[in-house]
Write a protein that holds these residues in place. Structure first.
Motif, PDB file in Angstrom:
ATOM      1  N   PHE A  67      -4.817  19.151  69.332  1.00 24.13           N
ATOM      2  CA  PHE A  67      -4.825  20.393  68.553  1.00 24.13           C
ATOM      3  C   PHE A  67      -5.930  20.329  67.507  1.00 24.13           C
ATOM      4  CE2 PHE A  67      -1.987  17.391  66.601  1.00 24.13           C
ATOM      5  CZ  PHE A  67      -2.222  17.502  65.245  1.00 24.13           C
ATOM      6  N   GLY A  68      -6.224  21.450  66.907  1.00 24.71           N
ATOM      7  CA  GLY A  68      -7.274  21.500  65.899  1.00 24.71           C
ATOM      8  C   GLY A  68      -6.709  21.401  64.495  1.00 24.71           C
ATOM      9  N   GLY A  69      -7.438  20.765  63.594  1.00 26.78           N
ATOM     10  CA  GLY A  69      -6.987  20.676  62.208  1.00 26.78           C
ATOM     11  C   GLY A  69      -7.513  19.458  61.498  1.00 26.78           C
ATOM     12  N   LEU A  70      -6.742  19.002  60.478  1.00 32.49           N
ATOM     13  CA  LEU A  70      -7.147  17.868  59.651  1.00 32.49           C
ATOM     14  C   LEU A  70      -6.491  16.569  60.099  1.00 32.49           C
ATOM     15  CD1 LEU A  70      -6.889  19.543  56.114  1.00 32.49           C
ATOM     16  CD2 LEU A  70      -8.853  19.454  57.660  1.00 32.49           C
ATOM     17  N   GLY A  71      -5.304  16.683  60.688  1.00 28.18           N
ATOM     18  CA  GLY A  71      -4.611  15.481  61.131  1.00 28.18           C
ATOM     19  C   GLY A  71      -3.594  14.975  60.135  1.00 28.18           C
ATOM     20  N   ILE A  72      -2.833  15.892  59.523  1.00 38.73           N
ATOM     21  CA  ILE A  72      -1.773  15.482  58.608  1.00 38.73           C
ATOM     22  C   ILE A  72      -0.493  16.254  58.919  1.00 38.73           C
ATOM     23  CG2 ILE A  72      -3.096  14.664  56.618  1.00 38.73           C
ATOM     24  CD1 ILE A  72      -2.980  17.440  55.437  1.00 38.73           C
ATOM     25  N   GLU A  73       0.634  15.576  58.757  1.00 35.27           N
ATOM     26  CA  GLU A  73       1.950  16.217  58.851  1.00 35.27           C
ATOM     27  C   GLU A  73       2.389  16.522  57.428  1.00 35.27           C
ATOM     28  OE1 GLU A  73       5.480  17.524  60.906  1.00 35.27           O
ATOM     29  OE2 GLU A  73       3.495  16.926  61.615  1.00 35.27           O
ATOM     30  N   VAL A  74       2.782  17.772  57.171  1.00 35.32           N
ATOM     31  CA  VAL A  74       3.061  18.178  55.794  1.00 35.32           C
ATOM     32  C   VAL A  74       4.400  18.896  55.681  1.00 35.32           C
ATOM     33  CG1 VAL A  74       0.627  18.370  55.143  1.00 35.32           C
ATOM     34  CG2 VAL A  74       1.786  20.356  56.125  1.00 35.32           C
ATOM     35  N   THR A  75       4.890  18.943  54.441  1.00 37.88           N
ATOM     36  CA  THR A  75       6.065  19.726  54.089  1.00 37.88           C
ATOM     37  C   THR A  75       5.811  20.312  52.701  1.00 37.88           C
ATOM     38  OG1 THR A  75       8.477  19.683  53.905  1.00 37.88           O
ATOM     39  CG2 THR A  75       7.288  17.766  53.072  1.00 37.88           C
ATOM     40  N   MET A  76       6.789  21.025  52.156  1.00 42.01           N
ATOM     41  CA  MET A  76       6.646  21.591  50.818  1.00 42.01           C
ATOM     42  C   MET A  76       7.544  20.845  49.849  1.00 42.01           C
ATOM     43  SD  MET A  76       4.396  24.051  50.921  1.00 42.01           S
ATOM     44  CE  MET A  76       4.631  25.055  49.447  1.00 42.01           C
ATOM     45  N   GLU A  77       7.055  20.642  48.622  1.00 44.81           N
ATOM     46  CA  GLU A  77       7.852  20.016  47.569  1.00 44.81           C
ATOM     47  C   GLU A  77       7.430  20.583  46.225  1.00 44.81           C
ATOM     48  OE1 GLU A  77       7.834  15.665  45.741  1.00 44.81           O
ATOM     49  OE2 GLU A  77       9.000  15.726  47.600  1.00 44.81           O
ATOM     50  N   ASN A  78       8.371  21.231  45.557  1.00 40.23           N
ATOM     51  CA  ASN A  78       8.123  21.821  44.234  1.00 40.23           C
ATOM     52  C   ASN A  78       6.905  22.739  44.213  1.00 40.23           C
ATOM     53  OD1 ASN A  78      10.306  20.334  43.148  1.00 40.23           O
ATOM     54  ND2 ASN A  78       8.981  18.559  42.807  1.00 40.23           N
ATOM     55  N   GLY A  79       6.738  23.478  45.298  1.00 43.65           N
ATOM     56  CA  GLY A  79       5.650  24.441  45.362  1.00 43.65           C
ATOM     57  C   GLY A  79       4.334  23.883  45.850  1.00 43.65           C
ATOM     58  N   PHE A  80       4.232  22.558  46.009  1.00 45.73           N
ATOM     59  CA  PHE A  80       3.009  21.940  46.504  1.00 45.73           C
ATOM     60  C   PHE A  80       3.192  21.498  47.955  1.00 45.73           C
ATOM     61  CE2 PHE A  80       2.697  20.774  41.866  1.00 45.73           C
ATOM     62  CZ  PHE A  80       1.675  21.664  41.576  1.00 45.73           C
ATOM     63  N   VAL A  81       2.064  21.292  48.635  1.00 48.83           N
ATOM     64  CA  VAL A  81       2.098  20.735  49.983  1.00 48.83           C
ATOM     65  C   VAL A  81       2.160  19.214  49.853  1.00 48.83           C
ATOM     66  CG1 VAL A  81       0.824  20.450  52.135  1.00 48.83           C
ATOM     67  CG2 VAL A  81       0.818  22.663  50.979  1.00 48.83           C
ATOM     68  N   LYS A  82       3.189  18.618  50.460  1.00 45.54           N
ATOM     69  CA  LYS A  82       3.339  17.167  50.407  1.00 45.54           C
ATOM     70  C   LYS A  82       2.996  16.568  51.762  1.00 45.54           C
ATOM     71  CE  LYS A  82       6.517  13.416  49.239  1.00 45.54           C
ATOM     72  NZ  LYS A  82       7.859  13.076  48.705  1.00 45.54           N
ATOM     73  N   VAL A  83       2.189  15.522  51.737  1.00 51.01           N
ATOM     74  CA  VAL A  83       1.799  14.848  52.967  1.00 51.01           C
ATOM     75  C   VAL A  83       2.929  13.918  53.398  1.00 51.01           C
ATOM     76  CG1 VAL A  83       0.131  13.293  54.042  1.00 51.01           C
ATOM     77  CG2 VAL A  83      -0.641  14.967  52.343  1.00 51.01           C
ATOM     78  N   VAL A  84       3.504  14.199  54.567  1.00 52.57           N
ATOM     79  CA  VAL A  84       4.493  13.285  55.134  1.00 52.57           C
ATOM     80  C   VAL A  84       3.776  12.045  55.645  1.00 52.57           C
ATOM     81  CG1 VAL A  84       6.209  12.955  56.952  1.00 52.57           C
ATOM     82  CG2 VAL A  84       6.071  15.140  55.739  1.00 52.57           C
ATOM     83  N   SER A  85       2.704  12.254  56.397  1.00 49.47           N
ATOM     84  CA  SER A  85       1.865  11.131  56.816  1.00 49.47           C
ATOM     85  C   SER A  85       0.578  11.656  57.431  1.00 49.47           C
ATOM     86  CB  SER A  85       2.599  10.240  57.822  1.00 49.47           C
ATOM     87  OG  SER A  85       2.793  10.937  59.035  1.00 49.47           O
ATOM     88  N   PRO A  86      -0.505  10.899  57.253  1.00 44.42           N
ATOM     89  CA  PRO A  86      -1.734  11.203  58.005  1.00 44.42           C
ATOM     90  C   PRO A  86      -1.597  10.630  59.403  1.00 44.42           C
ATOM     91  CG  PRO A  86      -2.101   9.322  56.584  1.00 44.42           C
ATOM     92  CD  PRO A  86      -0.684   9.776  56.324  1.00 44.42           C
ATOM     93  N   ILE A  87      -2.232  11.246  60.366  1.00 39.27           N
ATOM     94  CA  ILE A  87      -2.183  10.769  61.748  1.00 39.27           C
ATOM     95  C   ILE A  87      -3.368   9.838  61.979  1.00 39.27           C
ATOM     96  CG2 ILE A  87      -2.227  11.499  64.170  1.00 39.27           C
ATOM     97  CD1 ILE A  87      -1.071  14.200  63.191  1.00 39.27           C
ATOM     98  N   ASP A  88      -3.115   8.722  62.620  1.00 38.07           N
ATOM     99  CA  ASP A  88      -4.156   7.712  62.850  1.00 38.07           C
ATOM    100  C   ASP A  88      -5.411   8.321  63.468  1.00 38.07           C
ATOM    101  OD1 ASP A  88      -2.333   5.948  61.914  1.00 38.07           O
ATOM    102  OD2 ASP A  88      -2.189   4.729  63.722  1.00 38.07           O
ATOM    103  N   ASP A  89      -6.557   7.817  62.992  1.00 35.03           N
ATOM    104  CA  ASP A  89      -7.860   8.171  63.575  1.00 35.03           C
ATOM    105  C   ASP A  89      -8.121   9.670  63.594  1.00 35.03           C
ATOM    106  OD1 ASP A  89      -8.434   5.489  64.009  1.00 35.03           O
ATOM    107  OD2 ASP A  89      -7.513   5.501  66.001  1.00 35.03           O
TER     108      ASP A  89
END
Length: 439
Positions: A91-113
């Motif tokens: 898929f296209g994008g930056l390669g991060i899994e995200v969620t929301m926390e207190n109004g900000f985007v929180k990184v759950v984890s970056p995807i390798d490579d």
């Protein structure tokens, strides 16, 4: 006549509270829908800029869903298409899994490579601005849409990490192709890294185990499955990965609001590594499907879980297509480990906590040994006398600088990865103990 009517009147009185409640509930619903219609009409006619009905309705639906929890949302046709492609592993994008926390985007984890991984984005980072525009006020879908873009274009993320001052990271968008399973030999140990749970994961795991067995043969003493910074993915793939290491027993259960909608998934006979020692590595970026695998193997005593506490996403999202209008992602149940523990908000606590660290060799200088002392007794099994020092040599407690050309101790395998090094050490220790016990 009255006697004939009395039973009917009594029945009506008994039913009346339920009937009245149903009528009252419907009346409340109609009132709320009327309120929505009034607001809709006022926005459409009086908002400072013209807004289409489609935009207003989709925004209302997304607001309704996203207000429930961080993972429910509305997917328009484009987002739904992207999601379907993502589960296939590209898929296209930056390669991060995200969620929301207190109004900000929180990184759950970056995807390798991926671009985000190479740029230094870390699990737990809060994204406060996208190209200098604040994230506050955006829902998760809007934020994700803004992070997507043309391959080769740049985006600037403003990151807040722990107590550090916010800083910017520039990332170039790219097509994200996930190789969900990687493997290699670490001495006489099979190391398997699972980065995501997509349609490629189970076949990739089967191939990795077969390749490592072929390379190591009878020398293999144990296995490490690395689920660190794995944001999760497909439930059926998590079940398949867990099943690869279990002979029997429950893997996971899902429980919805209706008690009758409880589903249990069990392992089938056959452990692909024949019960050999297994260590699973997790950290704060291990979420959802990763936690299912770790929790099941931990509860069954099949693996030692090492690392740090996992993310704690124990909810199930069902993708419900809306013909002609994309789909809705709705949280419908919770995950439970075989012991009946909910993963939600608590995550998986490792059996052995090992925080990531950097090792630095300390030069303590060389010390004299018994054999260096004048007149020291020989071992008794050796021919010849030990070498002696000249008169005036330092006492055994004294330190002297290492001689020129003295070799340092060889670095441990994967010494740059402290958590992995500890896992490998533990497996080697278990193998050594087993070997000596057998003798």
């Amino acid at each position: 006549m009255l006697r004939k009517l009395l039973p009917a009147l009594l029945l009506l009185l008994l039913l009346a509270p339920g009937v009245l409640h149903a009528q009252s509930s419907k009346s409340d619903t109609y009132e709320q829908l009327k309120l929505f219609g009034d607001v809709f009409e006022r926005v459409r006619s009086s908002y400072v800029e013209e807004v289409t009905d489609k935009e207003l309705v989709e925004a209302a639906i997304n607001g309704m869903l996203s207000s429930l929890d961080p993972h429910s949302s509305y997917l328009d046709a484009d987002s739904f298409g992207d999601m379907q492609v993502q589960t296939k592993g590209a898929f296209g994008g930056l390669g991060i899994e995200v969620t929301m926390e207190n109004g900000f985007v929180k990184v759950v984890s970056p995807i390798d490579d991926t671009p985000a991984f190479r740029a230094g984005v870390e699990a737990g980072d809060l994204i406060t601005h996208l190209d200098s525009e604040p994230v506050l006020g955006l829902n998760l879908s809007d934020a994700v849409d803004r992070m997507r873009g043309e391959v080769g274009s740049d985006i600037v993320l403003t990151i807040r990490r722990g107590d550090q001052e916010p800083f910017d990271i520039t990332i170039t968008r790219d097509v994200i192709r996930i190789q969900s399973v990687r493997s290699r030999v670490e001495g006489n140990i099979g190391y398997i890294r699972v980065t995501a749970f997509n349609e490629q994961t189970s076949p990739g795991l089967d191939k990795a185990i077969a390749d490592l067995k072929k390379e190591l043969g009878d020398k293999v003493i144990g296995w490490v499955v690395d689920l660190r910074n794995n944001p999760g993915g497909l439930l059926n793939q998590a079940i398949a990965v867990t099943d690869a290491f279990l002979d029997k027993g429950e893997i996971v259960s899902t429980r919805a609001r209706d008690p009758e909608e409880t589903y249990r998934f069990n392992a089938e006979p056959g452990d692909m590594v024949n019960g050999q020692p297994l260590i699973v590595l997790i950290n704060g970026g291990s979420a959802s499907a990763s936690e299912i695998v770790a929790g099941a193997l931990q509860d069954h005593g099949r693996a030692i879980i090492m690392g740090t506490q996992s993310f704690g996403k124990g909810s199930v999202q069902t993708i419900i297509p809306l013909p002609g209008h994309g789909a809705m992602r709705l949280t419908t149940s919770r995950y439970y480990t075989p012991s009946g523990q909910s993963i939600q908000a608590t995550g998986i606590v490792p059996d052995i906590e090992v925080k990531q660290a950097r090792l630095e060799e300390i030069d303590a200088g060389s010390r004299r040994r018994e054999a260096d002392l004048r007149g020291a007794l020989t071992n008794g099994d050796e021919a010849g006398a030990p070498a002696t020092e000249e008169e005036g040599a330092p006492a055994p407690e004294a330190q002297e600088a290492p001689s020129e050309g003295e070799e340092a101790a060889p670095a441990a395998a994967s010494s740059s990865d402290y958590q992995l090094s500890r896992a490998l050490d533990l497996l080697r220790g278990l193998a050594l103990f087993k070997e000596r016990a057998a003798n």
